[in-house]
Structures are given as structure tokens and as C-alpha cells.
Design an enzyme around this catalytic site. Structure first.
Site, PDB file in Angstrom:
ATOM      1  N   GLU A 135      10.562 -35.611   8.880  1.00 21.85           N
ATOM      2  CA  GLU A 135      11.997 -35.357   8.760  1.00 21.85           C
ATOM      3  C   GLU A 135      12.754 -36.558   8.205  1.00 21.85           C
ATOM      4  O   GLU A 135      12.404 -37.690   8.464  1.00 21.85           O
ATOM      5  CB  GLU A 135      12.592 -35.091  10.147  1.00 21.85           C
ATOM      6  N   CYS A 155      11.512 -38.393  24.074  1.00 21.75           N
ATOM      7  CA  CYS A 155      11.504 -38.278  22.613  1.00 21.75           C
ATOM      8  C   CYS A 155      10.624 -37.135  22.120  1.00 21.75           C
ATOM      9  O   CYS A 155       9.465 -37.009  22.516  1.00 21.75           O
ATOM     10  CB  CYS A 155      11.032 -39.597  22.007  1.00 21.75           C
ATOM     11  N   CYS A 168       3.975 -39.761  16.590  1.00 14.00           N
ATOM     12  CA  CYS A 168       4.114 -41.095  17.160  1.00 14.00           C
ATOM     13  C   CYS A 168       3.210 -41.195  18.379  1.00 14.00           C
ATOM     14  O   CYS A 168       2.984 -40.216  19.075  1.00 14.00           O
ATOM     15  CB  CYS A 168       5.575 -41.306  17.584  1.00 14.00           C
ATOM     16  N   CYS A 213      15.635 -37.209  16.264  1.00 12.24           N
ATOM     17  CA  CYS A 213      14.209 -37.487  16.098  1.00 12.24           C
ATOM     18  C   CYS A 213      13.216 -36.397  16.429  1.00 12.24           C
ATOM     19  O   CYS A 213      12.996 -36.086  17.590  1.00 12.24           O
ATOM     20  CB  CYS A 213      13.810 -38.630  17.016  1.00 12.24           C
ATOM     21  N   CYS A 253       7.211 -42.147  24.576  1.00 13.56           N
ATOM     22  CA  CYS A 253       8.469 -42.212  25.329  1.00 13.56           C
ATOM     23  C   CYS A 253       8.819 -40.827  25.898  1.00 13.56           C
ATOM     24  O   CYS A 253       8.705 -39.814  25.211  1.00 13.56           O
ATOM     25  CB  CYS A 253       9.619 -42.712  24.451  1.00 13.56           C
ATOM     26  N   CYS A 288      18.174 -41.669   7.521  1.00 10.44           N
ATOM     27  CA  CYS A 288      17.313 -42.037   8.632  1.00 10.44           C
ATOM     28  C   CYS A 288      15.935 -41.501   8.290  1.00 10.44           C
ATOM     29  O   CYS A 288      15.740 -40.296   8.137  1.00 10.44           O
ATOM     30  CB  CYS A 288      17.842 -41.389   9.912  1.00 10.44           C
TER      31      CYS A 288
END
Ligand code: SAH
Length: 342
Positions: A89, A116, A109, A330, A113, A102
Site C-alpha cells: 500500500e 498493527c 512485517c 498501515c 506489534c 506514505c
């Protein structure tokens, strides 16, 4: 290596091998950094060379698989399909100081976290320099809006893809490329300490943002697994070294999570932690992620937290949420798309 991941001298070396004169390097480099989709757009190159390049170095522009535009604030979110079928994205935000993209730095990832969406499926792979550059280039080409600012705050941990990110910065900053000033670029990390030190040594003029999200190890341990490897005191020591090396004020991101990190005590503890460090705290009301039980703090809690920081002498701003109507935080769009495909 993709030609667009190469510096101008590297492209020069490739062209020399192909028997081309030195001036071609700048031509090819400039065209690539304009976001052409095919070598045939490079009208000042001989046809024979265009054919050889497209055979040996296919351009592979990303495809738009989803595009969502906010009716409230003009934020545009792209979901791109890369040449191997993976998706990332990019979000275009229209700030008064300039259009800002962004960008994602990895497919997924591995930082884990708790709040997220990007990390839910783990890390698939890191992005190549040209793929990050393409996010900026093709967002500009598709939207028709000139881009002046970049934040590395999309999917992925930029410092977990260090070398490619460094090369991307060099490319996007280059005079014959997009020529985006380092001062207009922010890099955000969850706190990979050795890489923060490595970055400090490069003495770039970029802004460094640290995802702190908690004033102590107890809270950070619960929501950010990286804290177990690099506890808060170790992280903040690295921030002090970073400041000493670069003289650049550090930005701390702090997602406000109801009942987790938003009390007045937390604000006071944060003040103590940041003492003597030129810092700016960015309070971000948590974006609710479907898969997570965590909820955003109330407006009152955010305001009180901000006041405690400001009263204690630390600048704190509350981030305006853009694109709230288009899953523009995100990893949410990629997550949705992957779920639909499953
Ligand atoms: N991996 C990097 C950059 C990507 S995330 C990092 O951790 O900094 C960009 C910012 O958005 C980080 O501060 C991240 O912690 C934050 N973030 C992630 N999910 C969020 C959510 N649901 N609500 C608010 N902020 C979030």
C-alpha cells in the site's frame, strides 16, 4: 538487479558494456525516474537500444489493484500489485506544506506489534529499492499530483530492510531523479537499536521517528515484542547518540490506546524519560484494527496527555487522522484484500 535500483554511474557501466556513449546514462536514468512504463517512451534512445534494454531489464511497473479516494480530505490510497503478485500500500496525503506519500518498505512485517494490521501475516519479503521508488513515482503519475514529501511509515520496518532503504533514499534524492530533499523525508522505526546507530553514522538530514507507544518496559513489552530485544532505556540511549551525531530533533510516535498507555502517570513517566533529549511527541489516536481487542483512547484522555507533556516542556501534537473513511492506516487495505482472496 533492476535497472531502476541502480545509480546513474551503475547504469552508465551497463550501457558501456552495450557499447553506448557516456551521455546515455543520464537519459536512461532520467526517463526511468519519470515513471515511464516502457522503454518505447524513451523517445531520444535508438530503437535497437530500447529493444535490448526491455529484453534484459524489464521495467515491471506495479499495477493498481485498488484505489480509494477519501471524499473528506482528498487522501488517496493505492494497493499495488508487484511483479511477483505480492501487494503493498501507498497513501497520498495532501498537507498544506506539500503532497506527501506514505510508502511501504516490506511486504508484511515481522515486528509483531499488537495494534498493527501490517504484521498479522508476518513478513513475506523486503522491497527492492526500485519498488519503493515506484510507489512514489507511480503515485505521482497516476494522481497527477507533484510529490514533495515522503514518509516511510507504511507496511514494514524500514530498518529491517536497511541497505535497500538507504539506496532508495539516495535514488529519490538524486538530482536527475525526483530530487526530493532529505529534509522532506521521515523514516519511522519500532526501535532496532543497532540499525539506529548505523543510520546515525550516515548523518542524513532525514527526520527520524521512533514508535514509542509506551513510557516503560512493562507497557512496551506487552504491545511491542521488539522491546524485549531492545528495552526502552537502551532505545533512548541510541536516540541520544543519534542526536549527538546528527543534531536532528527526534520524533516520537505514541499511539493512544484506551486503558493501556494513556493515563496521566504514563504522560509523567514519558516526560521523565525524554528529559534533556530534543524531542517532539506525535500523539496518534489508535486506528482500530478488526483483529485486535485494543481500542482508541477518548478525546479527553488524548487532550489531557498532551497537556501534561506540554506543561512539562515537551512539544506534543495530536496527529490529524486523514483518510479515516478509506482504511488508510498501515496494512488495512492489503489485509482486507488478502482476506477476500483467501
Ligand atoms: N515499522 C515502522 C514504520 C511503520 S508503522 C515503525 O514501527 O515505526 C508507522 C506508524 O504507525 C508506527 O508508529 C506504528 O506503530 C503506527 N501504527 C501501526 N498501527 C497503528 C494503529 N492501528 N493505530 C495507530 N498507529 C499505528
Amino acid at each position: 538487479m533492476n535497472l531502476k535500483s541502480m545509480t546513474q554511474p551503475e547504469i552508465g557501466a551497463v550501457l558501456k558494456e552495450l557499447g553506448q556513449p557516456a551521455f546515455r546514462a543520464k537519459q536512461v536514468y532520467s526517463w526511468l525516474h519519470k515513471g515511464v512504463r516502457s522503454y518505447d517512451e524513451m523517445t531520444n534512445l535508438p530503437k535497437g537500444l530500447r529493444d535490448v534494454l526491455s529484453e534484459k531489464y524489464p521495467i515491471h511497473p506495479p499495477k493498481v489493484v485498488r484505489k480509494q479516494e477519501s471524499s473528506r480530505d482528498g487522501t488517496i490510497k493505492y494497493l499495488w500489485e508487484l511483479c511477483d503478485g505480492n501487494c503493498v500500500e501507498t497513501v497520498l496525503m495532501r498537507y498544506h506544506y506539500g503532497n506527501t506519500v506514505c510508502i511501504s518498505t516490506q511486504v508484511g512485517c515481522r515486528m509483531g506489534c499488537a495494534f498493527c494490521a501490517s504484521t498479522i501475516g508476518g513478513r513475506v519479503r523486503s522491497l527492492e529499492p526500485y519498488e519503493m521508488l515506484d510507489e512514489v513515482l507511480f503515485t505521482q503519475v497516476d494522481s497527477g499530483l507533484p510529490i514533495s514529501h515522503i514518509v516511510l511509515m507504511g507496511i514494514g520496518e524500514p530498518l529491517d530492510n536497511f541497505d535497500n532503504v538507504m539506496r532508495f533514499l539516495e535514488l529519490v534524492n538524486s538530482e536527475d531523479g525526483m530530487n526530493i530533499s532529505m529534509r522532506h523525508i521521515s523514516l519511522s522505526t519500532c526501535g532496532l537499536v543497532p540499525k539506529i546507530d548505523e543510520l546515525a553514522q550516515k548523518k542524513l538530514q532525514i527526520s527520524l521517528a521512533i514508535s514509542l507507544h509506551g513510557p516503560n518496559n512493562e507497557i512496551r513489552d506487552k504491545i511491542m515484542p521488539v522491546n524485549k530485544a531492545y528495552p526502552i532505556e537502551v532505545l533512548l540511549e541510541a536516540c541520544r547518540r543519534y542526536y549527538a551525531a546528527t543534531s536532528r530533533r527526534i520524533h516520537f510516535e505514541y499511539a493512544m490506546i484506551d486503558g493501556v498507555n494513556d493515563s496521566k502517570e504514563c504522560a509523567r513517566e514519558l516526560l521523565k524519560r525524554l528529559k534533556g533529549l530534543p524531542a517532539h511527541v506525535n500523539l496518534i489516536p489508535l486506528n482500530h484494527v478488526e483483529e485486535s481487542p485494543l481500542k482508541p483512547s477518548s478525546k479527553a484522555a488524548v487532550a489531557a496527555f498532551q497537556k501534561t507533556l506540554e506543561d512539562g516542556g515537551v512539544t506534543a501534537t495530536v496527529r490529524r487522522t486523514l483518510g479515516g473513511d478509506i482504511d488508510a492506516s498501515c496494512g488495512q487495505l492489503r489485509r482486507k484484500y488478502t482476506k477476500e482472496k483467501e
